[in-house]
Scaffold this active site. Sequence first.
Site, short mmCIF file in Angstrom:
data_model
loop_
_atom_site.label_atom_id
_atom_site.label_comp_id
_atom_site.label_asym_id
_atom_site.label_seq_id
_atom_site.Cartn_x
_atom_site.Cartn_y
_atom_site.Cartn_z
N GLY A 1 0.82 -1.22 0.00
CA GLY A 1 0.00 0.00 0.00
C GLY A 1 0.84 1.26 0.00
CG PHE B 1 -1.73 10.01 3.59
CD1 PHE B 1 -0.94 11.09 3.23
CD2 PHE B 1 -3.05 10.02 3.21
CE1 PHE B 1 -1.45 12.16 2.52
CE2 PHE B 1 -3.59 11.08 2.50
CZ PHE B 1 -2.79 12.15 2.15
CD GLU C 1 -14.43 16.89 3.49
OE1 GLU C 1 -13.79 17.64 4.24
OE2 GLU C 1 -13.88 16.01 2.80
CG ASP D 1 -7.74 4.77 6.67
OD1 ASP D 1 -7.21 5.50 7.53
OD2 ASP D 1 -8.31 5.20 5.66
#
Lengths: 445, 445
Positions: A17, A20, A182, A314
């Site tokens: 991955g 971030f 959002e 996450d």
Amino acid sequence: MIEQPTDPDRPNLVVIGGGFAGLAFCQNCKVPTRPNAPAPEIILIDKQNHHLFQPLLYQVAMAGLAATEIAAPLRAVLGKRQDITCLMDEATSIDPVNKKVVMGDREIAYDYLVLAAGGRTSYFGNDHWEKHAPGLKTLHDALRIRRRVLTAFEKAETILDTAEQERLMTIVVVGGGPTGVELAGAMGELVQKVFHRDFRRIDVRTARVILIESNERLLKVYPEELSASAQRQLEQLGVEVRLGVRVSNVHDTHVELNDGTSIQTRNVLWGAGVAASPLTAAFADSAELDRGGRIKVNPDLSVPGHPEVFAVGDLVNLTTKDGDPVPGVAPAALQMGKHVAKLVEHEFKHGKQPPEAREAFEYWDKGSMATIGRKRAVAWVGKLKISGFFAWVAWLGIHLMFLVTFRNKVSVLVQWCYSYLAFRRGARIIIPKNDDKPDQPGVRD
Amino acid sequence: MIEQPTDPDRPNLVVIGGGFAGLAFCQNCKVPTRPNAPAPEIILIDKQNHHLFQPLLYQVAMAGLAATEIAAPLRAVLGKRQDITCLMDEATSIDPVNKKVVMGDREIAYDYLVLAAGGRTSYFGNDHWEKHAPGLKTLHDALRIRRRVLTAFEKAETILDTAEQERLMTIVVVGGGPTGVELAGAMGELVQKVFHRDFRRIDVRTARVILIESNERLLKVYPEELSASAQRQLEQLGVEVRLGVRVSNVHDTHVELNDGTSIQTRNVLWGAGVAASPLTAAFADSAELDRGGRIKVNPDLSVPGHPEVFAVGDLVNLTTKDGDPVPGVAPAALQMGKHVAKLVEHEFKHGKQPPEAREAFEYWDKGSMATIGRKRAVAWVGKLKISGFFAWVAWLGIHLMFLVTFRNKVSVLVQWCYSYLAFRRGARIIIPKNDDKPDQPGVRD
């Protein structure tokens, strides 16, 4: 199958991955070696060839930014690190006993594994809703949402059937968390500020954006006064907020709610649920997984039973010393990636340690923010709560700082500010896929 | 079916295609009406919602520019013209007797028709080659080529099979006209200048770019010395130029040539043939079509037998007074669109005229140019021939001027120059489509 060197001086650090967390690990981990020894190899596996600035993904969905403006090729970001190899491939499973990552018919051995595969949209067991109600996790998702909404309004302009026009001009956003808020704000602004000057035959003022949340307030982890403020700010953008109702079914032409009503719509956007990557299931024997598939990690972020495996970002379930859950946001992922990089470096210098002897991860809460359209937001840091224009300026400042580091070019910043404030029109193009032909079997992507 | 007003004071001007020719018509045609009468409606039909700056399409294919940087939404370009309605739809046929354009199950009546539907890639009767050898006419084509080539090199990096690696790292460009030359130069540069720093396991120096042309020289409509110069400049970028051979078959894994040899490759790009939109067939009764389906128009650009129909742009077959064919390039399309706009305006002011009484179209040749990579080009205007760096600077200047007018923002120019010269890395992302789900039937695009 890829053979990997088994030289003890050149262990394999495999990272799954390039989000971030995974990227922060790669950028911060510079494993020391003995003098003149070759540097060990870090292997970064990602399905995509790019890192994504996910907090701005909803801007791509609403055609405010181009896809390329929030993504950077991993090879380019890590170009100077000769010790890092990027493989664009999908990790399909993990064999923790034999310490191997499986990618389809290939395998790769690891000495250390950093699992940073992130999350995916969850439909709470109703995966068949996905085709009518796309989520927002990838660039592809964002472009799909954009294409659908733009195409729906184009279609409404060409037809005479008023019932179908209404369906095409109604956007339902499911979920009143940060993603849903959002998205709804962005769609409200897209319809009110952009579409009104674009169409001739339909009256865009009759278009509707509806946000559905099953709780009695939006943003339930935020302080109550910010929830109320977010709702007010959304309503100023023409968004209808419906609280205390839940979606019970999603169809091609409408959504059903659990209060017995339904909404006719061709545009359902899903911002309701997130689950961890299914790769975490490989550790269900030794570690506890929560309902969303997140791993309950040791305080040092290692996976229980596997001191050589770390989980970051996450897909981690962790509580702070105060008992609050560490949220699934970019700053937490960055901090975790850096923490593990430090631990791994330390072990290379000073030898292996058991997980309980390693330094524990501490989350530094930088506050939470959700933006609503282009000039509104809600934000809180500790006891400070702000909303409206000043919250938005704070949000903009922080994200621009992030982006500059990320893209590393001031001219990009200038261009980006301009685009952002001027509703960059270029992003409003629809790139069709209907004339798509199958690609070559050898390079199917 | 869409009903159109039949009021003689509000005739329908229907334009098919929002490329250079169609857009130039719309922008230049401001039909005068009687005082206080409502303005007549111009209806612009296009499959896409955007105008495309086609001369730079190959830059999108080589990941040098983002798709949004060379496209502009038609609604935004024409936003101030309340008399123009854009319909995003596909004209499927034309009924010239009843003066109707058919779009699937809908029809639209016209008083004047401007046929500006452009061209498409032609495989000379071998349409099944298309799936292995994409052409370069649309944004979708460009993104497909980019995705394929980038994915092929990513794939080569992950596998051990050296024969397959060679196939993945060989790019064959078919056709040595301007499109093929520009594509081959761009690919040569992509491999030599960009990929070399991106990969760890494969040796990018062994990658091959091969340009195949059936004539004995490249750019056969150019002067001979420029053909030789183009070949030299391509070879400096590592491109192998093979002249006097023709592709006889295209397979998934290789192409066959008519000299009995074949080339192992997973990347075949088609720059060889262009044919007119099939819509021109509607006029085959009264007008002559050439082999590529182009209409041999009257000198005023009207279609023989149909004075109310004009053909403009790439689907026109016309020779200048000197007997040279008007080339299928952007300046010719622009000039044709403007010419017809003037004729239509004139007829509204002074009444209808027969085609032979109308002003004839005259092509003003601004010269021809082909660029080879980022610092090389060949160009000629009349007797002046230049090649190399100065030709490239001229090319850059002309295209930048174009783009500025086109996008109308100086800050975009600055950003664009920067991107162009710095090999904008953002454009190198691969946006996958493998997780694609069928879209809603109502808004399929």
